[in-house]
Design an enzyme around this catalytic site. Sequence first.
Site, PDB file in Angstrom:
ATOM      1  N   GLU A  71       1.112  -3.766  -4.279  1.00 44.59           N
ATOM      2  CA  GLU A  71       0.430  -4.026  -5.544  1.00 44.59           C
ATOM      3  C   GLU A  71       0.100  -2.692  -6.195  1.00 44.59           C
ATOM      4  O   GLU A  71      -0.021  -1.676  -5.513  1.00 44.59           O
ATOM      5  CB  GLU A  71      -0.807  -4.899  -5.316  1.00 44.59           C
ATOM      6  CG  GLU A  71      -1.824  -4.335  -4.350  1.00 44.59           C
ATOM      7  CD  GLU A  71      -3.008  -3.760  -5.080  1.00 44.59           C
ATOM      8  OE1 GLU A  71      -3.370  -4.306  -6.124  1.00 44.59           O
ATOM      9  OE2 GLU A  71      -3.538  -2.750  -4.618  1.00 44.59           O
ATOM     10  N   SER A 140      -2.110   1.582   7.688  1.00 41.49           N
ATOM     11  CA  SER A 140      -3.191   1.012   8.485  1.00 41.49           C
ATOM     12  C   SER A 140      -2.622  -0.144   9.300  1.00 41.49           C
ATOM     13  O   SER A 140      -1.585  -0.703   8.960  1.00 41.49           O
ATOM     14  CB  SER A 140      -4.293   0.490   7.575  1.00 41.49           C
ATOM     15  OG  SER A 140      -3.782  -0.566   6.792  1.00 41.49           O
ATOM     16  N   GLY A 144      -2.149  -6.122   5.090  1.00 39.70           N
ATOM     17  CA  GLY A 144      -0.886  -6.851   5.116  1.00 39.70           C
ATOM     18  C   GLY A 144       0.300  -5.934   4.874  1.00 39.70           C
ATOM     19  O   GLY A 144       1.313  -6.003   5.566  1.00 39.70           O
ATOM     20  N   THR A 145       0.168  -5.050   3.876  1.00 40.33           N
ATOM     21  CA  THR A 145       1.259  -4.113   3.582  1.00 40.33           C
ATOM     22  C   THR A 145       1.375  -3.086   4.702  1.00 40.33           C
ATOM     23  O   THR A 145       2.465  -2.805   5.196  1.00 40.33           O
ATOM     24  CB  THR A 145       0.998  -3.385   2.246  1.00 40.33           C
ATOM     25  OG1 THR A 145       0.674  -4.349   1.251  1.00 40.33           O
ATOM     26  CG2 THR A 145       2.216  -2.612   1.803  1.00 40.33           C
ATOM     27  N   THR A 179     -12.437  -4.846   7.041  1.00 39.22           N
ATOM     28  CA  THR A 179     -12.160  -5.253   5.664  1.00 39.22           C
ATOM     29  C   THR A 179     -11.496  -6.625   5.623  1.00 39.22           C
ATOM     30  O   THR A 179     -11.379  -7.219   4.569  1.00 39.22           O
ATOM     31  CB  THR A 179     -11.230  -4.248   4.967  1.00 39.22           C
ATOM     32  OG1 THR A 179     -10.085  -4.063   5.786  1.00 39.22           O
ATOM     33  CG2 THR A 179     -11.932  -2.923   4.768  1.00 39.22           C
ATOM     34  N   ASN A 206     -11.199   4.118  12.245  1.00 37.61           N
ATOM     35  CA  ASN A 206     -12.131   4.341  11.141  1.00 37.61           C
ATOM     36  C   ASN A 206     -13.559   4.529  11.613  1.00 37.61           C
ATOM     37  O   ASN A 206     -14.295   5.347  11.090  1.00 37.61           O
ATOM     38  CB  ASN A 206     -12.087   3.165  10.167  1.00 37.61           C
ATOM     39  CG  ASN A 206     -11.208   3.464   8.970  1.00 37.61           C
ATOM     40  OD1 ASN A 206     -10.865   4.619   8.740  1.00 37.61           O
ATOM     41  ND2 ASN A 206     -10.849   2.453   8.218  1.00 37.61           N
ATOM     42  N   GLU A 254       9.571  18.177  19.408  1.00 41.82           N
ATOM     43  CA  GLU A 254       8.796  18.854  20.442  1.00 41.82           C
ATOM     44  C   GLU A 254       7.496  18.097  20.744  1.00 41.82           C
ATOM     45  O   GLU A 254       7.022  18.093  21.872  1.00 41.82           O
ATOM     46  CB  GLU A 254       8.489  20.283  19.986  1.00 41.82           C
ATOM     47  CG  GLU A 254       8.454  21.286  21.121  1.00 41.82           C
ATOM     48  CD  GLU A 254       8.327  22.713  20.621  1.00 41.82           C
ATOM     49  OE1 GLU A 254       7.484  23.426  21.159  1.00 41.82           O
ATOM     50  OE2 GLU A 254       9.059  23.099  19.694  1.00 41.82           O
TER      51      GLU A 254
END
Length: 452
Positions: A71, A140, A144-145, A179, A206, A254
């Site tokens: 989005e 993350s 969803g994305t 979230t 987080n 490496e």
Amino acid sequence: MRECISVHVGQAGVQIGNACWELYCLEHGIQPDGQMPSDKTIGGGDDSFNTFFSETGAGKHVPRAVFVDLEPTVIDEVRTGTYRQLFHPEQLITGKEDAANNYARGHYTIGKELIDLVLDRIRKLADQCTGLQGFLIFHSFGGGTGSGFTSLLMERLSVDYGKKSKLEFSIYPAPQVSTAVVEPYNSILTTHTTLEHSDCAFMVDNEAIYDICRRNLDIERPTYTNLNRLIGQIVSSITASLRFDGALNVDLTEFQTNLVPYPRIHFPLATYAPVISAEKAYHEQLSVAEITNACFEPANQMVKCDPRHGKYMACCLLYRGDVVPKDVNAAIATIKTKRTIQFVDWCPTGFKVGINYQPPTVVPGGDLAKVQRAVCMLSNTTAIAEAWARLDHKFDLMYAKRAFVHWYVGEGMEEGEFSEAREDMAALEKDYEEVGMDSVEGEGEEEEGDEY
């Protein structure tokens, strides 16, 4: 040249991308319009920063990066922000409707409409490289994305660029700051799908970053900007060896050679020091010994887990700034005597050390103090399995009642994918348990049961 292409997926990936590129530009003296006054070679050249930036004939430096979100709002901020002239418009790719925190939408329904465009853009970037070494993917686990589209992208990158290494920087869902309710589902589905495609994944929790901001920087209510600037510093320390000349220059392969003993056990723990506010730094002498010691404090880790309960398989210390090998060796010797650092018995207790003479840079008006030296420790420890165990437990609580599963099935997933992913995660926990077992004595004993 050994170029790296960064791919920033979803809101978290894009916002961390903003923080990282802002910092890279400051570190290399590149202006927001892409001009670099200090660079005398126009159009190319063989400087170390060319691993991350390409140069046009007009002397403009363009990040080798792609920003993708399903989005537009987050990427629109990049399009209108301070660094809007830095990026090529085609590097900022947006869809029309978002994945609504649903892995299935990111991976199947919405994601498949955008994937070919993204791969085509990545191919154009790859064509500009003389010797592409791999990809850095920022996303993350919870969105969803970030979960669905990333796993789709990783699968396709494995097909198109089979031998190139892929490193992930993944934002692990924070236990307190959630979230979305379905974060455990998305996390476990994406981990299962990308496990075989990713070569090395640095997890950032987080909540751990929140606590560091609150405790070390005295920020009462940290915002995502605070978190991302700190994450930017860590990413910058990890990639500094690729962008500057140092005594020990680590390339992407490496990292894997030093940190990944078995293909599946590729989740190193990152720890960064010193994280300190300007007021405090003024009164403290942050010696090599002090910052090295700080790396072994669980409070400075990027993921909440306790390495004192686990065993180390590998450990890299990446220093930057005013650091000499003599100080480092002394610091490590002290730590070996004082701290109870337990290595697995099949691994030599060596610390791999990299030193970069470029001192750490801070964003003006940021929270971090300008310091002379900093260190980032990357260690592969069995303790990180605690993070998986926490996530698996949350997954189980919801999945036992099949809560929210219909949203995924409605987008064309099958329920079997959930149980398959969960079994893979159980196997991953088991792998960590076995790696930490002593090699000789461990043969005859019966395995102890899982802690569920």
